[in-house]
Design a protein around this motif. Structure first.
Motif, PDB file in Angstrom:
ATOM      1  N   VAL A   1      -7.006  13.842   1.835  1.00 18.25           N
ATOM      2  CA  VAL A   1      -6.834  13.831   0.378  1.00 18.25           C
ATOM      3  C   VAL A   1      -8.018  14.492  -0.294  1.00 18.25           C
ATOM      4  CG1 VAL A   1      -6.669  12.372  -1.654  1.00 18.25           C
ATOM      5  CG2 VAL A   1      -5.471  11.742   0.416  1.00 18.25           C
TER       6      VAL A   1
ATOM      7  N   VAL B   1       9.385   5.115 -10.312  1.00 18.80           N
ATOM      8  CA  VAL B   1       8.559   4.391  -9.337  1.00 18.80           C
ATOM      9  C   VAL B   1       7.236   5.111  -9.143  1.00 18.80           C
ATOM     10  CG1 VAL B   1       8.403   3.659  -6.945  1.00 18.80           C
ATOM     11  CG2 VAL B   1      10.547   3.414  -8.162  1.00 18.80           C
TER      12      VAL B   1
ATOM     13  N   THR C   1       1.345  20.812   0.284  1.00 21.66           N
ATOM     14  CA  THR C   1       1.679  19.440  -0.098  1.00 21.66           C
ATOM     15  C   THR C   1       2.039  18.578   1.071  1.00 21.66           C
ATOM     16  OG1 THR C   1       2.617  20.191  -2.147  1.00 21.66           O
ATOM     17  CG2 THR C   1       3.236  18.030  -1.431  1.00 21.66           C
TER      18      THR C   1
ATOM     19  N   ILE D   1       2.486  16.086  -5.453  1.00 23.80           N
ATOM     20  CA  ILE D   1       2.422  14.787  -4.780  1.00 23.80           C
ATOM     21  C   ILE D   1       3.651  14.683  -3.894  1.00 23.80           C
ATOM     22  CG2 ILE D   1       1.103  13.542  -6.514  1.00 23.80           C
ATOM     23  CD1 ILE D   1       3.794  12.490  -7.569  1.00 23.80           C
ATOM     24  N   ASN D   2       3.611  13.738  -2.998  1.00 28.54           N
ATOM     25  CA  ASN D   2       4.712  13.595  -2.068  1.00 28.54           C
ATOM     26  C   ASN D   2       5.767  12.666  -2.624  1.00 28.54           C
ATOM     27  OD1 ASN D   2       3.798  15.083   0.436  1.00 28.54           O
ATOM     28  ND2 ASN D   2       2.037  13.813  -0.012  1.00 28.54           N
ATOM     29  N   ILE D   3       6.975  12.847  -2.144  1.00 33.73           N
ATOM     30  CA  ILE D   3       8.060  11.972  -2.583  1.00 33.73           C
ATOM     31  C   ILE D   3       7.676  10.522  -2.319  1.00 33.73           C
ATOM     32  CG2 ILE D   3      10.442  11.334  -2.198  1.00 33.73           C
ATOM     33  CD1 ILE D   3      11.007  14.182  -1.449  1.00 33.73           C
ATOM     34  N   VAL D   4       7.057  10.308  -1.156  1.00 33.14           N
ATOM     35  CA  VAL D   4       6.494   8.996  -0.886  1.00 33.14           C
ATOM     36  C   VAL D   4       4.987   9.171  -0.869  1.00 33.14           C
ATOM     37  CG1 VAL D   4       6.283   7.163   0.783  1.00 33.14           C
ATOM     38  CG2 VAL D   4       8.455   8.288   0.464  1.00 33.14           C
ATOM     39  N   GLU D   5       4.342   8.809  -1.932  1.00 30.20           N
ATOM     40  CA  GLU D   5       2.918   9.077  -2.043  1.00 30.20           C
ATOM     41  C   GLU D   5       2.151   7.820  -1.685  1.00 30.20           C
ATOM     42  OE1 GLU D   5       1.025  12.065  -2.708  1.00 30.20           O
ATOM     43  OE2 GLU D   5      -0.120  10.484  -1.737  1.00 30.20           O
ATOM     44  N   THR D   6       1.396   7.862  -0.611  1.00 30.84           N
ATOM     45  CA  THR D   6       0.666   6.671  -0.191  1.00 30.84           C
ATOM     46  C   THR D   6      -0.804   6.729  -0.577  1.00 30.84           C
ATOM     47  OG1 THR D   6       0.293   7.715   1.953  1.00 30.84           O
ATOM     48  CG2 THR D   6       2.153   6.224   1.783  1.00 30.84           C
ATOM     49  N   GLU D   7      -1.256   7.860  -1.081  1.00 31.30           N
ATOM     50  CA  GLU D   7      -2.690   8.002  -1.355  1.00 31.30           C
ATOM     51  C   GLU D   7      -2.987   8.072  -2.832  1.00 31.30           C
ATOM     52  OE1 GLU D   7      -4.185   7.855   1.458  1.00 31.30           O
ATOM     53  OE2 GLU D   7      -2.447   8.260   2.689  1.00 31.30           O
TER      54      GLU D   7
ATOM     55  N   ARG E   1      -0.604  16.376   3.991  1.00 33.58           N
ATOM     56  CA  ARG E   1      -1.233  15.049   4.014  1.00 33.58           C
ATOM     57  C   ARG E   1      -0.404  14.017   4.762  1.00 33.58           C
ATOM     58  NH1 ARG E   1      -1.663  12.492  -0.476  1.00 33.58           N
ATOM     59  NH2 ARG E   1      -1.311  14.107  -2.022  1.00 33.58           N
TER      60      ARG E   1
ATOM     61  N   ILE F   1       0.831  -1.199   0.000  1.00 37.21           N
ATOM     62  CA  ILE F   1       0.000   0.000   0.000  1.00 37.21           C
ATOM     63  C   ILE F   1       0.863   1.246   0.000  1.00 37.21           C
ATOM     64  CG2 ILE F   1      -1.614   1.339   1.364  1.00 37.21           C
ATOM     65  CD1 ILE F   1      -2.908  -1.083   2.288  1.00 37.21           C
ATOM     66  N   VAL F   2       1.914   1.197   0.800  1.00 37.06           N
ATOM     67  CA  VAL F   2       2.750   2.377   0.964  1.00 37.06           C
ATOM     68  C   VAL F   2       3.408   2.743  -0.349  1.00 37.06           C
ATOM     69  CG1 VAL F   2       4.814   3.203   2.088  1.00 37.06           C
ATOM     70  CG2 VAL F   2       3.153   1.910   3.387  1.00 37.06           C
ATOM     71  N   GLN F   3       4.132   1.788  -0.917  1.00 40.73           N
ATOM     72  CA  GLN F   3       4.704   1.978  -2.238  1.00 40.73           C
ATOM     73  C   GLN F   3       4.611   0.603  -2.873  1.00 40.73           C
ATOM     74  OE1 GLN F   3       7.982   4.862  -2.886  1.00 40.73           O
ATOM     75  NE2 GLN F   3       5.855   5.367  -3.031  1.00 40.73           N
TER      76      GLN F   3
END
Lengths: 693, 460
Positions: free
Chosen positions: A261, B278, A271, B249-255, A274, A214-216
């Protein structure tokens, strides 16, 4: 608005994972009293191990078997091992030591995975039952999401049954109440600890494996670790003891994040908001938590001591340091001079922890964050080539530090550590990147006359010395005495009318101010600095190496900083040698973990052993002059063994041969304790209470 | 106090150690370079002529044998010491390994044919560890003649350092404005940050005129990605794009799923993601999960990477990706990029080819071209003059034609499309349809930007 219930479900799905992770943390905390900062990293490592076992590019084992192996064998073993080898020895140590060891473990696991075991590569993390999805009120929900929710419910039910319906669970709850009483009643707190750490690790593993896709959608070290760290906020909502509230907290965080979101505009300014939702919730929770009871006695019974630095000693150290730096700068190439300068900046940053962690026993994980604030003030408010900018940087950083610490100071030390961590993450995500702050990077001018790198290196040494003198001066004054009293017995201080909150606040502000100056120094050293230079993760090695070096002494800060600066240089220089570079990169972590054996830090241990040896020599000299010396034939030996001969007919009496002298004018050394045991004919096993429990 | 002195002694020891180590390393590299190897360099010729890399004569040859020592740092009668700075260790270990690999490949190739005018190349690999760029540049200033084929993410920090010490650099790519517009810098594919080649956008707007009126863009608001996002937005708006969504968006985007749901609600029909491969992969995966995607999913060279397909699988189908380097899919005997791939295969571990590696390899060839023209009259000024004279360059067909001397390039590009788990040529439809090397070249699509861009490092 129509999609609200759909987003709610997604939020509950994410929140379930937070809840699972946080519950593992609470379980270990309540049964051992140690807040495991490495919980997130544990989940991350287990996710990697699971990938290695089940992915076609790994060993291709069936996922169910992989789950069983990781959740019921690898993770519990890992947790139990960590408890037995590392955490067990932390029982009588201060909060600082406990925290540093777990932070060391976290950093170590991260480096181990990223640098050694699984260097960055594409490792896709597949969801469970990918492709199965349903649309609920306009939002697509996958099977994986629902599995997360189901697992969380199962975990909650399982933990309830465990804690309230089983013998082990009852014992675990008893240990929360009173560990010694459990032991007296025939319970085994240590076995329980191993079990609960194993359980905690399994829960972390569960959360990590479920969260990874889910995270990446590829495995990456930091995102996964941070995900589980976000769960710490849920644990705080549960006040680190209530599982139901922990679960609720997890759900709240997940839902809040998902709703963010929908309702937050995606502009540049917002930014970072979130991913910061868990952090913000953590802060809010800290504000409403009730004040904790004051400790009545010091925890530092046997193992830790605080030496006294002197102003003259510090002055001498500064002079020697400046001379040494000048010498090294002369013989080194340009890159090495920059490396040395960077090490000196690290010394200053670690020095900032001395008043706070060394003297006041509090923890901050945000030193580099204050550095970033300091450098921003110096470079953008007035130019950094104006010496006044340093003062301004210190003042502003100190003020911010005071504001940040305020909510947490009336609570236990662990909450202050979490608050500083949350603050640092918030700054990373939200503030530093803003154009008006650091943006991508800012250029910081050096003070006039310091353009030459070698001269600047000497200036850094001077800066360190001046700040060290300030810290020592503080220590020897009334403020230092207040800090020492507070560390010994907060309750006694309170009854004497000492304002603890204000004292802690002052210590925090001073610490932040010095860190602010350190940040300016970094800015002057590099051509430009940016948000990447002040990340929360970078502040962790400062604490590790500082405590390992000896956080109660400025010399310890110097040692810790130079060593920390040396590690990457050594790794680079020896890059072609096998194993060594990795060891050096793991250096701070290994040092932190080994602190359990050596809570006073390296510098204090070394100076203390020197002092002991000098003492022993002095005593021997005295006894020689005083003792009744007879020639060998008449042989009146005092003590269990025959005295040694000096070769000229004199008989030397070793203090060890005279047990009745020991312990009167100086503390026992290890040798002496053993000799005493021998003299009294005692065995370790008779004395070790823990072995019987 | 004593332990502090011990630590200092350790540092001194390390300082001396580092010099010894590099000496040993250089010797090892020099020995390595003399080993014979196979090569697909076609048209292997008689002595005195040059090997061909695609359509280009690679200027590596034994020379006349009457070399003298020019008496400058890094160049002797028999050797030229060049450095390559790259982000290798640090928080992302191995990030720019392709740059070192490309230089290893080039040095092997060139030395096999005699070096440059008979001077063997010695390669010093300098690790910038992502955050030690200034130190690495200082090391380069002291240890090597020039740096070639560099690949550094935060190259701004080293730009002024090299200019101040008067050292020429020929990097594989540049990331920041300070480096891209720097003095004493030439590269195979110039990337001047004060303009933006909007050719790809023009092609899209011609193919999808309605969709570009409902365009969306994602970007990470940090550093180079933010810079490139700003440049593209201004340029594409100039040629008719209308952005109805321009989200960070975030560098690590979880949503991602929620983000895509939001995108669908906005009615966007074209999207471009300014982030790494990625991130783009996760974007299309989220689209797959949500069950919706805009008509056009567009991406640039940074997404031309097998990782996209490895991560996203079927979700990447239909994605359009424009490139400026010759596609590996069309590599064959006789093409320049095949030489690069063959030399890479000879290296230990047979590393995979990469677009950035192609750029590094071509920059090395550019350096050889200029260096060779100096003959025996070697100096930094002469090298700079020679590089300033090369106005046409394409690495033998390895990439779009460029003008290194002018630090510019015409707006040439090619579009690939993800089909059946592969990158497939999309536009121009065949190599022959292209204007040069299989790429199409547009006129009047290079947009001058109005926005504030940082200055390049200057010699004052």
């Amino acid at each position: 608005m129509e999609n609200l219930s759909g987003f709610l479900i997604l939020g509950i799905a994410t929140g379930s994972l937070y809840a699972i992770a946080a519950s593992g943390l609470v379980v270990t905390y309540t049964t051992s009293g140690i807040f495991n900062f490495a919980h997130g990293a544990t989940g991350m490592v287990m996710a990697y191990i699971y990938w290695q076992i089940t992915d076609p590019e790994g060993w291709g084992v069936h996922p169910i078997l992989g789950l069983v192996v990781v959740l019921f064998i690898v993770a519990p073993l890992f947790g139990a091992l960590v408890e037995r080898v590392i955490m067990r020895g932390l029982q009588d140590t201060s909060l600082v030591t406990k925290l540093v060891v777990t932070i060391g473990l976290m950093v170590g696991l991260r480096e181990l995975v990223n640098q050694v075991l699984w260097p960055p590569a594409v490792r896709p993390a597949a969801k469970f039952f990918p492709g199965d999805r349903w649309t609920l009120s306009g939002v697509s929900v996958t099977a994986h999401d629902l599995i997360g929710i189901a697992v969380a419910i199962l975990v909650a039910a399982g933990l309830y049954l465990l804690l309230y319906k089983t013998r082990i669970g009852v014992s675990m709850r008893a240990v929360v109440d009173d560990r010694e009483l459990v032991r007296l009643n025939g319970g085994r707190p240590n076995r329980l600890s191993m079990f609960s750490w194993g359980l905690g690790a399994s829960l972390a593993a569960l959360a990590g494996i479920l969260a990874a896709p889910i995270v990446q959608s590829t495995l990456q070290v930091d995102p996964l670790t941070i995900f589980v760290i976000n769960a710490y906020a849920a644990a705080v909502i549960g006040r680190l003891q209530s599982l139901p509230w922990t679960f609720a907290g997890g759900i709240i965080i997940g839902v809040a994040q998902n709703l963010a979101v929908v309702y937050l505009p995606q502009t540049e300014a917002l930014t970072g908001l979130r991913p910061s939702v868990p952090t913000i919730l953590l802060f809010i929770t800290l504000l409403v938590l009730p004040q904790t009871r004051l400790r009545t006695h010091s925890l530092q019974r046997l193992r830790e001591s605080v030496p006294h630095s002197t102003l003259q000693g510090t002055l001498l150290m500064t002079a020697v340091l400046m001379a040494a730096v000048a010498l090294v700068a002369q013989v080194s190439d340009a890159r090495m001079v920059l490396d040395l300068s960077r090490a000196l900046v690290l010394c200053i940053m670690i020095l900032s922890l001395v008043p706070l962690t060394g003297f006041a026993g509090q923890i901050s994980l945000a030193q580099w964050t204050f550095g970033g604030i300091g450098v921003w003030v110096a470079a953008t408010w007035i130019s950094s080539s104006n010496p006044l900018s340093l003062v301004l940087a210190a003042l502003v950083a100190g003020a911010v530090g005071a504001v940040v610490a305020l909510p947490a100071l009336r609570l236990q030390g662990i909450y202050l550590a979490l608050a500083t961590m949350a603050f640092a993450v918030l700054m990373d995500n939200l503030v530093f990147k803003q154009e008006w702050m650091l943006g991508s990077s800012i250029v910081v001018d050096r003070l006039p006359g310091l353009e030459n790198d070698k001269v600047f290196a000497i200036f850094l040494a001077l800066m360190f010395g001046l700040l060290a003198l300030f810290v020592v001066w503080l220590r020897r004054g009334p403020f230092g005495r207040r800090l020492q009293a507070m560390k010994d017995s907060p309750a006694a201080c309170a009854t004497l009318g000492l304002d603890l909150t204000r004292t802690k606040l002052e210590a925090f502000a001073i610490s932040a101010a010095i860190a602010g100056i350190g940040g300016v120094m970094l800015g002057m050293l590099k051509p430009s600095v940016g948000p990447n230079d002040f990340l929360m993760f970078n502040s962790l090695p400062l604490l590790l190496m500082g405590v390992v070096g000896g956080i109660t002494a400025v010399g310890g800060a110097l040692f810790g900083g130079l060593l920390l600066g040396a590690f990457p240089v050594l790794a680079r220089v020896l890059a072609d040698v096998p194993v060594l570079p990795e060891l050096f990169l793991l250096g701070p972590a290994l040092a932190g973990i080994s602190l359990g054996r050596n809570p006073n830090g390296a510098v204090n241990e070394i100076t203390r052993s020197f002092r002991d040896r000098n003492e022993a020599r002095r005593r021997r000299k005295e006894l020689r002059e005083v003792a009744d010396v007879r020639p060998e034939g008449d042989g009146v030996a005092i003590g269990p063994e025959a005295p040694a001969h000096a070769g000229d007919g004199r008989v030397l009496i070793d203090p060890l041969d005279e047990p009745e002298w020991l312990g009167i004018d100086r503390p026992f050394t290890q040798r002496e304790v053993q000799a005493l045991n021998e003299a009294l004919d005692l065995k370790e096993s008779d004395l070790d209470v823990t072995a019987r429990s | 106090m004593l332990p502090a002195l011990l630590a200092l002694v350790a540092l001194i020891a390390a300082a001396c150690g580092s010099k010894l180590d590099e000496q040993a390393r250089q010797e090892a590299i020099a020995n390595e370079a003399e080993v014979e190897g196979t090569s697909s360099v076609n048209g292997e010729t008689a002595a005195g002529e040059f090997p061909m890399v695609g359509t280009h004569e690679l200027k590596c040859s034994p020379g006349d044998g009457d070399n003298t020592d020019p008496g400058i740092q890094g160049v002797t009668a028999d050797t030229i010491t060049i450095g390559t700075m790259a982000d290798i260790s640090g928080p992302q270990p191995g990030l720019m390994q392709p740059m070192w690999d490309a230089m290893d490949a080039f040095v092997n190739l060139c030395n096999r044919y005699g070096g440059i005018n008979g001077r063997q190349l010695e390669l010093v690999k300098i690790d910038t560890a992502m955050f030690e760029v200034a130190g690495a540049a200082a090391q380069a200033c002291q240890d090597v003649f020039v740096t070639v084929g560099d690949g550094v993410v935060f190259d701004a920090d080293g730009a002024q350092v090299q200019v101040d010490c008067g050292q020429v650099s020929v990097p594989g790519f540049t990331a920041t404005a300070e480096k891209a517009l720097s003095d004493l810098m030439w590269q195979a594919i110039p990337n001047p940050t004060n303009v933006f080649p909007a050719g790809p956008g023009k092609y899209i707007s011609e193919q999808y005129p309605e969709e570009v009126k409902k365009a969306a863009m994602f970007y990470i608001p940090v550093g180079t990605t933010e810079l490139n996002h700003d440049r593209m937005k201004e340029a594409y708006e100039e040629i008719g794009f209308e952005y109805i969504a321009n989200d960070t968006i975030n560098i690590v985007e979880t949503e991602w799923k929620a983000v895509i749901e939001g995108l669908r609600d906005s009615g966007a029909e074209y999207v471009y993601d300014w982030a790494d491969v990625v991130s783009a992969a996760q974007m299309v995966e989220a689209m797959e999960e949500v069950g919706w995607r805009p008509t056009v999913v567009d991406g640039g060279q940074q997404v031309y990477d097998q990782d996209l397909i490895e991560i996203a699988g079927d979700a990447a189908e239909g994605m359009l990706v424009y490139v400026t380097t010759y596609p590996f899919e069309e590599a064959e005997e006789g093409t320049a990029v095949q030489v690069y791939m063959d030399e890479l295969a000879e290296l230990e571990g047979s590393p995979e080819p990469a677009g950035l590696g192609v750029q590094g390899f071509s920059s090395a060839m550019l350096f050889a071209e200029a260096m060779h023209s100096l003959g025996n009259d070697i100096s930094m000024e002469n090298l700079a003059d020679a590089l300033s004279g090369i106005t046409e360059w394409d690495g033998g067909g390895m990439h779009v034609p460029t003008n290194p001397a002018d630090n510019s390039r015409p707006d040439c590009f090619m579009y690939m499309r993800v089909e059946g788990g592969q990158f497939v040529r999309h536009f121009p439809e065949t190599r022959e349809d292209g204007d040069v090397n299989g790429f199409v070249c547009y006129d009047d699509t290079i947009i001058e930007l109005d926005q504030d861009i940082a200055q390049g490092a200057s010699a004052g």
